[in-house]
Design a protein around this motif. Sequence first.
Motif, mmCIF file in Angstrom:
data_model
loop_
_atom_site.group_PDB
_atom_site.id
_atom_site.type_symbol
_atom_site.label_atom_id
_atom_site.label_comp_id
_atom_site.label_asym_id
_atom_site.label_seq_id
_atom_site.Cartn_x
_atom_site.Cartn_y
_atom_site.Cartn_z
ATOM 1 N N VAL A 16 -14.709 25.789 2.390
ATOM 2 C CA VAL A 16 -16.262 25.745 2.057
ATOM 3 C C VAL A 16 -16.442 26.771 1.012
ATOM 4 C CG1 VAL A 16 -18.415 26.043 3.237
ATOM 5 C CG2 VAL A 16 -16.507 25.296 4.448
ATOM 6 N N TRP A 75 -9.983 22.982 6.067
ATOM 7 C CA TRP A 75 -11.190 22.830 5.338
ATOM 8 C C TRP A 75 -11.511 24.110 4.536
ATOM 9 C CZ3 TRP A 75 -15.131 19.045 6.165
ATOM 10 C CH2 TRP A 75 -14.708 17.892 7.196
ATOM 11 N N TYR A 93 -19.009 17.061 -1.923
ATOM 12 C CA TYR A 93 -17.879 17.144 -0.771
ATOM 13 C C TYR A 93 -16.478 16.012 -1.200
ATOM 14 C CZ TYR A 93 -15.495 15.677 3.802
ATOM 15 O OH TYR A 93 -14.855 15.487 4.698
ATOM 16 N N PHE A 153 -15.794 21.513 0.446
ATOM 17 C CA PHE A 153 -17.274 21.342 0.722
ATOM 18 C C PHE A 153 -18.018 22.297 -0.182
ATOM 19 C CE2 PHE A 153 -21.333 21.371 2.733
ATOM 20 C CZ PHE A 153 -21.743 19.846 3.237
ATOM 21 N N LEU A 211 -21.073 20.412 8.388
ATOM 22 C CA LEU A 211 -19.761 20.434 8.586
ATOM 23 C C LEU A 211 -19.527 20.145 9.774
ATOM 24 C CD1 LEU A 211 -19.518 23.384 5.864
ATOM 25 C CD2 LEU A 211 -18.196 21.286 5.934
ATOM 26 N N TYR A 261 -25.086 19.701 -2.050
ATOM 27 C CA TYR A 261 -23.556 19.903 -1.774
ATOM 28 C C TYR A 261 -22.793 18.701 -2.457
ATOM 29 C CZ TYR A 261 -23.644 16.252 1.403
ATOM 30 O OH TYR A 261 -24.045 14.890 2.241
#
Length: 408
Positions: A62, A60, A49, A120, A158, A47
């Motif tokens: 994603v 947030w 971030y 993310f 997360l 990932y």
Amino acid sequence: MAALLPALTILSLVAVGIDGYRNVTISTLASAVAKGAVCLDGTPPAYAYSPGFGDGIDNWHVYLEGGGWCENTSSCLDRSTNGLGSSPKLISSKNGIQSFGGMLEDNSTFNSDFYNWHVFRIFYCDGSSFTSDVEDVDPVHNLTYRGARIYDAMMDELLRIGMGNAKNALLSGTSAGGLATILHCDKFQALFHNTTRVKCVSDSGFFVYGEHFMGADRREAFFSDVVSTHGLTNTLPTSCTSKFRPTLCLFPENLVQDIKTPLFLMESSFDSYQIGENVFSPSDKSPRWANCTHNLMFCNWTEIKIMKDFRYTFINTLKSTITDSSSRRGYFVHSCYRHGHMAYTHGSTCLIGNKLANKTITQAVGDWYFDRSGFQEMDMLNDLPRTCTTTDDEATFEKNCSDYYMQH
């Protein structure tokens, strides 16, 4: 069937432009290994971030990467040797860095609604749109089919770092990641309190079955092989498998109606990947068709007619899917010949030559997400594919984009 795989090749040819303004380090999630959440080659998933800041600290985003699917042992084994099936190979190929562009970038001018959110980015290394969960490892080829576990492990991470307290949360993805967004949208919403605004955006993830359009048997057979290889019969949404064969539950036209969470579809009615890869089998493709799908200037009228027929199928399929939808469904369906928008500055935040209802894609999504207005627009005027890329150098491109936002 293998012709359905190289999504990134087509995307790189079509979605050219300025791809990002901040570089983010790629990390692996070591804790996922104990949960069996590993890539095709058994390595931990990866990932990137970027923490939120300012008044975006409680928001947030994603994002699920895409990159096609593998439909048999051979194609999955091939993926395990590159970044689409192995995190070390991914990190090596990118020198440990991922650029965040488009609606993932921190440019407050171009990306005013989402620029300071936590972002993310989950890399794709399972070949099943994050849906597989096979316990046994292939003893001959040492392949592991665990995409659903990767998704769950990333969500656990997360929540550990604070996403559960979000005021606003967005799940998005492109291509195979856009399909994964549709498949996981309600599951994502269930992670949050009732007070959290939770929505999903699928970018170029509406892959049509098109039962009466050329290539339907091949499209169905391909997804049937994906279901079989990755053991998806029992992992796909039961709201769909209770009505259709599991194979048909990888086609969004059979999924979207049952999704309760607000969902936005970001699409082209001339999706370059679907037109280029999902119409003809490799043995049926002529050199002319290959040249045409890579550059519209090489297309003759017969080939344009096939594209027009695809558009007709795509729009009618989407219309029938969202017939009874409310403002919970948003959509921006344009006529540019491309595949992939959200993570590309040239594809979303600064695709200023491709507006519907006088809004760019980014503006439309922002208005829809924050309930400023609903957005349900399709380009019904242009029935020919348009080339919407630019040959401007980076400085000119950025200036034109800045000037646009200053004036709007």
